[in-house]
Enzyme design. Structure first.
Site, PDB file in Angstrom:
ATOM      1  N   LYS A 144      18.514  -9.873  -6.253  1.00 25.77           N
ATOM      2  CA  LYS A 144      18.548 -10.973  -7.026  1.00 25.77           C
ATOM      3  C   LYS A 144      20.080 -10.415  -8.127  1.00 25.77           C
ATOM      4  CE  LYS A 144      14.842 -10.454 -10.084  1.00 25.77           C
ATOM      5  NZ  LYS A 144      13.823 -10.717 -10.788  1.00 25.77           N
ATOM      6  N   LYS A 179      22.360   1.607 -11.646  1.00 17.24           N
ATOM      7  CA  LYS A 179      23.169  -0.090 -12.751  1.00 17.24           C
ATOM      8  C   LYS A 179      24.177   1.135 -13.165  1.00 17.24           C
ATOM      9  CE  LYS A 179      19.310  -2.967 -13.049  1.00 17.24           C
ATOM     10  NZ  LYS A 179      18.479  -3.456 -13.681  1.00 17.24           N
ATOM     11  N   LYS A 195      19.090  -3.191  -0.728  1.00 17.32           N
ATOM     12  CA  LYS A 195      17.288  -4.034  -0.973  1.00 17.32           C
ATOM     13  C   LYS A 195      17.426  -5.309  -1.359  1.00 17.32           C
ATOM     14  CE  LYS A 195      16.733  -3.065  -5.527  1.00 17.32           C
ATOM     15  NZ  LYS A 195      16.139  -3.304  -6.716  1.00 17.32           N
TER      16      LYS A 195
HETATM   17  P1  TYM Z   1      12.175  -7.165 -10.236  1.00 17.36           P
HETATM   18  O1  TYM Z   1      12.064  -8.009 -12.065  1.00 17.36           O
HETATM   19  O2  TYM Z   1      13.073  -6.621 -10.451  1.00 17.36           O
HETATM   20  O3  TYM Z   1      10.886  -7.481  -9.296  1.00 17.36           O
HETATM   21  C1  TYM Z   1       9.587  -8.212  -9.420  1.00 17.36           C
HETATM   22  C2  TYM Z   1       8.940  -7.521  -8.374  1.00 17.36           C
HETATM   23  O4  TYM Z   1       9.348  -7.445  -7.031  1.00 17.36           O
HETATM   24  C3  TYM Z   1      10.009  -6.415  -6.666  1.00 17.36           C
HETATM   25  N1  TYM Z   1      11.246  -6.600  -5.611  1.00 17.36           N
HETATM   26  C4  TYM Z   1      10.621  -6.242  -4.553  1.00 17.36           C
HETATM   27  N2  TYM Z   1       9.558  -6.317  -3.411  1.00 17.36           N
HETATM   28  C5  TYM Z   1      10.216  -5.724  -2.402  1.00 17.36           C
HETATM   29  N3  TYM Z   1      11.809  -5.972  -1.848  1.00 17.36           N
HETATM   30  C6  TYM Z   1      12.044  -6.473  -2.103  1.00 17.36           C
HETATM   31  N4  TYM Z   1      13.729  -6.000  -2.384  1.00 17.36           N
HETATM   32  C7  TYM Z   1      12.065  -6.309  -3.716  1.00 17.36           C
HETATM   33  N5  TYM Z   1      13.464  -6.304  -5.215  1.00 17.36           N
HETATM   34  C8  TYM Z   1      12.334  -6.879  -5.853  1.00 17.36           C
HETATM   35  C9  TYM Z   1       9.799  -5.471  -7.456  1.00 17.36           C
HETATM   36  O5  TYM Z   1       9.909  -3.984  -6.970  1.00 17.36           O
HETATM   37  C10 TYM Z   1       8.215  -6.087  -8.568  1.00 17.36           C
HETATM   38  O6  TYM Z   1       7.692  -5.510  -8.466  1.00 17.36           O
HETATM   39  N6  TYM Z   1      10.718  -2.964 -13.768  1.00 17.36           N
HETATM   40  C11 TYM Z   1      10.231  -4.240 -12.969  1.00 17.36           C
HETATM   41  C12 TYM Z   1       9.394  -5.234 -13.556  1.00 17.36           C
HETATM   42  C13 TYM Z   1       8.204  -4.635 -14.995  1.00 17.36           C
HETATM   43  C14 TYM Z   1       6.495  -4.315 -13.985  1.00 17.36           C
HETATM   44  C15 TYM Z   1       6.416  -3.863 -15.742  1.00 17.36           C
HETATM   45  C16 TYM Z   1       6.047  -3.827 -12.912  1.00 17.36           C
HETATM   46  C17 TYM Z   1       8.751  -4.377 -15.871  1.00 17.36           C
HETATM   47  N7  TYM Z   1       7.045  -3.864 -16.764  1.00 17.36           N
HETATM   48  C18 TYM Z   1       4.912  -3.188 -15.151  1.00 17.36           C
HETATM   49  C19 TYM Z   1       5.104  -3.717 -12.908  1.00 17.36           C
HETATM   50  C20 TYM Z   1       4.436  -3.808 -13.683  1.00 17.36           C
HETATM   51  C21 TYM Z   1      11.573  -5.219 -12.533  1.00 17.36           C
HETATM   52  O7  TYM Z   1      12.471  -5.042 -12.938  1.00 17.36           O
HETATM   53  O8  TYM Z   1      11.008  -6.174 -11.557  1.00 17.36           O
END
Ligand code: TYM
Length: 330
Positions: free
Chosen positions: A197, A114, A194
């Protein structure tokens, strides 16, 4: 129900929920909800580390919640809530901030990425993995179903937990990531990075219309190289998606064709497009129904927040005591 272990995971209410989120995380949450005591959180405190519009924050959270329920999460069975209804997340974050080195935060790939894209500089963005650790351990979760991009954050969470337990007594379990075979869904336009969004054109949203899904799959980048050996990233990604959305025998037969060097990518893409459309159609419809009654949805999430808060309060009470804060909170 395996009552010994607890599951926690979170998703940000930024942008649209896409196939990567679904295959890497949400689908797995739905499978796990009948096996473990599970808590799933729409992490709006995390969302403010990106640019965002305050007036749309709640609506974005409702949309993500509706998507999760439409995809099969049962709010009677799991605790589904919006992070900001449980302020203990931030209190625990501060306690954990005092146990975390700046160097460890600076090593986080997501933060570095980022920063490279011109974000960075905000302390919130850097300390975000501490908030993520607090999210998980507030509910003493053992298992964290996520995509591969979150594994490094979980390693840090384990380090922070070890530090806490060493200093203040063995209190928190060390959380472990749970990955699926679709833990890393790649971008459709550039399969070496990857699906994300924040990159337009890289993803298919869970609310996308059938025609648009078919078009994007049709245009997905494949590799020109010969078939038979290890597929390149574009084709491998299509197989990952096929595994997630098509019946197993269909996937197997395309794999055979690939091995025999007679796979036509146009056939694979047509089948994959249809399978995705078939899976997403009912999700899109159900999501729209849920969003047409926002008050009911808010009530479901508020009830989830109440349940989450009870647990969070218990944990914070213990942590305050262990860390030496003796004044009562009245
Ligand atoms: P976030 O909101 O970016 O994504 C949510 C979940 O989707 C998964 N993900 C993917 N999996 C496979 N391929 C992809 N291209 C892909 N893009 C996203 C992410 O790995 C995630 O599981 N920091 C986290 C949110 C969070 C969290 C937590 C997760 C905050 N607190 C505590 C687990 C436990 C995030 O930004 O996910």
């Amino acid at each position: 129900m395996n009552s010994n272990k607890r599951v926690f995971s979170g998703i940000q209410p930024t942008g649209e929920v896409h196939l990567g989120n679904y295959v890497g995380a949400i689908r797995n949450w739905v499978d796990l909800q009948s096996q473990y005591e599970s808590t799933f959180c729409i992490v709006d405190y995390h969302a403010i580390t990106n640019e965002y519009q305050p007036k749309k924050l709640l609506q974005r959270s409702l949309e993500v919640a509706a998507t999760g329920i439409a995809a099969g999460l049962d709010p009677e069975r799991v605790t589904l809530f919006i992070q900001s209804s449980v302020p203990e997340h931030t209190e625990l974050t501060w306690f954990l901030t005092s146990l975390t080195s700046v160097g460890a935060l600076e090593r986080m790939t997501q933060y570095k990425d980022k920063c490279a894209r011109g974000q960075g500089a905000l302390a919130g963005l850097m300390s975000y993995p501490i908030l993520q650790t607090a999210d998980i351990i507030l509910y003493k979760a053992n298992l964290v179903p996520v995509g591969e991009d979150q594994v490094q954050h979980l390693e840090l969470a384990r380090e922070i937990v070890r530090r806490f337990n060493n200093l203040f007594g063995d209190y928190f379990p060390e959380p472990e990531p749970l990955l699926t075979s679709g833990a890393r869904v790649m971008s459709l336009s550039d399969p070496t990075s990857k699906m994300s969004k924040s990159v337009e054109g890289s993803y298919i949203s869970l609310t996308e219309e059938p025609e648009s899904i078919r078009r994007k799959i049709k245009r997905a980048v494949t590799d020109p190289g010969p078939q038979g050996g290890e597929p390149g990233p574009g084709v491998a990604n299509l197989f990952t998606l096929l595994e997630a959305f098509a019946p197993e025998d269909v996937t197997q037969s395309f794999r055979q064709d690939y091995a025999n060097q007679k796979l036509r990518y146009s056939d694979l893409k047509a089948t994959l497009g249809e399978c995705i459309v078939t899976t997403l159609d009912p999700i899109r419809t159900r999501r729209a129904e849920l969003l047409s009654k926002p008050e009911e949805l808010k009530e479901i999430l508020a009830a989830g927040g109440d349940r989450a808060r009870e647990q969070a309060r218990d944990t914070i009470r213990d942590v305050r005591e262990l860390m030496g804060f003796q004044m009562p909170v009245r």
